[in-house]
Write a protein that holds these residues in place. Structure first.
Motif, PDB file in Angstrom:
ATOM      1  N   HIS A  91       9.319   5.307   3.139  1.00 38.15           N
ATOM      2  CA  HIS A  91       8.812   6.645   3.459  1.00 38.15           C
ATOM      3  C   HIS A  91       8.241   7.202   2.222  1.00 38.15           C
ATOM      4  O   HIS A  91       7.191   8.120   2.336  1.00 38.15           O
ATOM      5  CB  HIS A  91       9.861   7.473   3.824  1.00 38.15           C
ATOM      6  N   PHE A  92       8.899   7.053   0.955  1.00 37.89           N
ATOM      7  CA  PHE A  92       8.335   7.599  -0.395  1.00 37.89           C
ATOM      8  C   PHE A  92       7.092   7.066  -0.571  1.00 37.89           C
ATOM      9  O   PHE A  92       6.122   8.091  -0.965  1.00 37.89           O
ATOM     10  CB  PHE A  92       9.368   7.507  -1.409  1.00 37.89           C
ATOM     11  N   LEU A  93       6.851   5.750  -0.496  1.00 41.40           N
ATOM     12  CA  LEU A  93       5.852   5.274  -0.925  1.00 41.40           C
ATOM     13  C   LEU A  93       4.523   5.680   0.146  1.00 41.40           C
ATOM     14  O   LEU A  93       3.381   5.631  -0.173  1.00 41.40           O
ATOM     15  CB  LEU A  93       5.726   3.794  -1.281  1.00 41.40           C
ATOM     16  N   HIS A  94       4.867   5.624   1.584  1.00 43.21           N
ATOM     17  CA  HIS A  94       3.977   5.974   2.510  1.00 43.21           C
ATOM     18  C   HIS A  94       3.420   7.277   2.308  1.00 43.21           C
ATOM     19  O   HIS A  94       2.075   7.282   2.597  1.00 43.21           O
ATOM     20  CB  HIS A  94       4.560   5.668   3.782  1.00 43.21           C
ATOM     21  N   ARG A  95       4.268   8.185   1.984  1.00 46.46           N
ATOM     22  CA  ARG A  95       3.750   9.515   1.714  1.00 46.46           C
ATOM     23  C   ARG A  95       2.848   9.372   0.533  1.00 46.46           C
ATOM     24  O   ARG A  95       1.861  10.571   0.529  1.00 46.46           O
ATOM     25  CB  ARG A  95       4.781  10.558   1.488  1.00 46.46           C
ATOM     26  N   GLN A  96       2.957   8.659  -0.224  1.00 39.44           N
ATOM     27  CA  GLN A  96       1.739   8.568  -1.540  1.00 39.44           C
ATOM     28  C   GLN A  96       0.689   7.866  -1.183  1.00 39.44           C
ATOM     29  O   GLN A  96      -0.327   7.617  -1.924  1.00 39.44           O
ATOM     30  CB  GLN A  96       2.437   8.042  -2.768  1.00 39.44           C
ATOM     31  N   GLY A  97       0.649   7.066  -0.112  1.00 44.61           N
ATOM     32  CA  GLY A  97      -0.534   6.232   0.492  1.00 44.61           C
ATOM     33  C   GLY A  97      -0.394   5.019  -0.232  1.00 44.61           C
ATOM     34  O   GLY A  97      -1.684   4.290  -0.341  1.00 44.61           O
ATOM     35  N   LYS A  98       0.705   4.672  -0.622  1.00 43.64           N
ATOM     36  CA  LYS A  98       0.583   3.326  -1.589  1.00 43.64           C
ATOM     37  C   LYS A  98       1.333   2.235  -0.586  1.00 43.64           C
ATOM     38  O   LYS A  98       1.429   1.076  -1.355  1.00 43.64           O
ATOM     39  CB  LYS A  98       1.403   3.631  -2.870  1.00 43.64           C
ATOM     40  N   LEU A  99       1.699   2.227   0.424  1.00 42.36           N
ATOM     41  CA  LEU A  99       2.635   1.184   1.178  1.00 42.36           C
ATOM     42  C   LEU A  99       1.815   0.425   2.070  1.00 42.36           C
ATOM     43  O   LEU A  99       0.819   0.630   2.719  1.00 42.36           O
ATOM     44  CB  LEU A  99       3.459   1.954   2.075  1.00 42.36           C
ATOM     45  N   SER A 100       1.760  -0.868   1.765  1.00 37.27           N
ATOM     46  CA  SER A 100       1.160  -1.903   2.597  1.00 37.27           C
ATOM     47  C   SER A 100       2.298  -2.873   2.752  1.00 37.27           C
ATOM     48  O   SER A 100       3.132  -3.093   2.381  1.00 37.27           O
ATOM     49  CB  SER A 100       0.125  -2.648   1.683  1.00 37.27           C
ATOM     50  N   TYR A 101       1.707  -3.711   3.946  1.00 32.75           N
ATOM     51  CA  TYR A 101       2.634  -4.889   4.391  1.00 32.75           C
ATOM     52  C   TYR A 101       2.026  -5.970   4.227  1.00 32.75           C
ATOM     53  O   TYR A 101       0.817  -6.457   4.278  1.00 32.75           O
ATOM     54  CB  TYR A 101       2.886  -4.669   5.871  1.00 32.75           C
ATOM     55  N   TRP A 102       2.810  -7.249   4.163  1.00 30.09           N
ATOM     56  CA  TRP A 102       2.521  -8.531   4.068  1.00 30.09           C
ATOM     57  C   TRP A 102       1.716  -8.933   5.584  1.00 30.09           C
ATOM     58  O   TRP A 102       2.157  -8.484   6.311  1.00 30.09           O
ATOM     59  CB  TRP A 102       3.617  -9.445   3.869  1.00 30.09           C
ATOM     60  N   PRO A 103       0.901 -10.007   5.591  1.00 29.64           N
ATOM     61  CA  PRO A 103       0.205 -10.440   6.585  1.00 29.64           C
ATOM     62  C   PRO A 103       1.481 -10.726   7.647  1.00 29.64           C
ATOM     63  O   PRO A 103       2.385 -11.375   7.382  1.00 29.64           O
ATOM     64  CB  PRO A 103      -0.498 -11.501   6.374  1.00 29.64           C
TER      65      PRO A 103
END
Length: 240
Positions: free
Chosen positions: A161-173
């Motif tokens: 949630h912290f990194l998602h709010r910063q727009g930095k969260l991505s997931y592995w394929p």
């Protein structure tokens, strides 16, 4: 990262062996630990930074220690880091984990029908980041420990949630990091005669919940009325 007595040095040694077989080129293999005894010399063992977690009586610190990998200066280490839980089994190439686009990459947590509103949560068994780049996440947690532990179930919930709010969260394929429990065990009732399998396209099998690699190899689940045949492929993959 290894602390306490749940996992012995053989888990570290096997993990190093798997990485060496599945990752081309040179790399530095680091284990943050409170006990380096029995760990093979190729592994650089360093202390786990203090988290100073404020625990209530009887409360365990769980995996919150993983947040210390985001120290602004983690023992002087530099570059790109791929964090791997000790109990994963590597079955395919790791090269693409270092080239996949994204600032912070993590497994998209496996769906559970009884949990809602958690679609952004990652599973921190495998995550990649630039060392020192997310010190603000650790600093925020240290400054809001009680609040964060009330709001989030664990470190991966908080971090996602912290990194998602910063727009930095991505997931592995999808498919790179399947769950042994959810994706490798044949559906009932075929699980009584068909052994667990490696899904097509899998790179790293994630063991969480009631099954560890040694349990899977023995055909054992630590849960009543849940049967599995021995996963014989674990013996070939899970070795030093």
């Amino acid at each position: 990262m290894k602390w306490g007595t749940k996992y012995g040095p053989e888990y570290v040694n096997r993990l190093y062996g798997m990485v060496r077989r599945h990752l081309h080129g040179d790399f530095n293999f680091v284990c943050l630990t409170d006990d380096a005894s029995g760990i093979r010399p190729e592994v650089q063992c360093l202390p786990i930074p203090p988290l100073n977690l404020q625990l209530k009586p009887g409360q365990r610190d769980g995996a919150w220690k993983k947040l210390t990998t985001f120290e602004a200066d983690l023992h002087g280490l530099r570059g790109t880091a791929l964090f791997l839980d000790l109990d994963v089994v590597i079955v395919g190439s790791l090269d693409d984990f270092f080239t996949q686009p994204g600032e912070f990459l993590i497994i998209k947590d496996y769906p559970r029908f009884w949990r809602f509103g958690e679609r952004i949560v990652g599973n921190s068994s495998v995550y990649r980041f630039t060392l020192g780049a997310h010190a603000d996440a650790l600093a925020y947690f240290r400054g809001h420990m009680e609040e964060a532990q009330k709001e989030y179930r664990n470190e991966q919930d908080f971090l996602s949630h912290f990194l998602h709010r910063q727009g930095k969260l991505s997931y592995w394929p999808v498919g790179w990091c399947p769950s042994f429990k959810y994706h490798c065990i044949p559906a009932w009732p075929t699980n009584y005669w068909k052994p667990p399998f490696v899904p097509q396209g899998a790179r790293i099998i994630i063991f969480h919940g009631e099954v560890n690699p040694h349990d899977a190899l023995a055909g054992r689940r630590n849960k009543r009325f849940h049967h599995i045949q021995p996963a014989t492929w674990v013996a070939d993959a899970w070795k030093g």
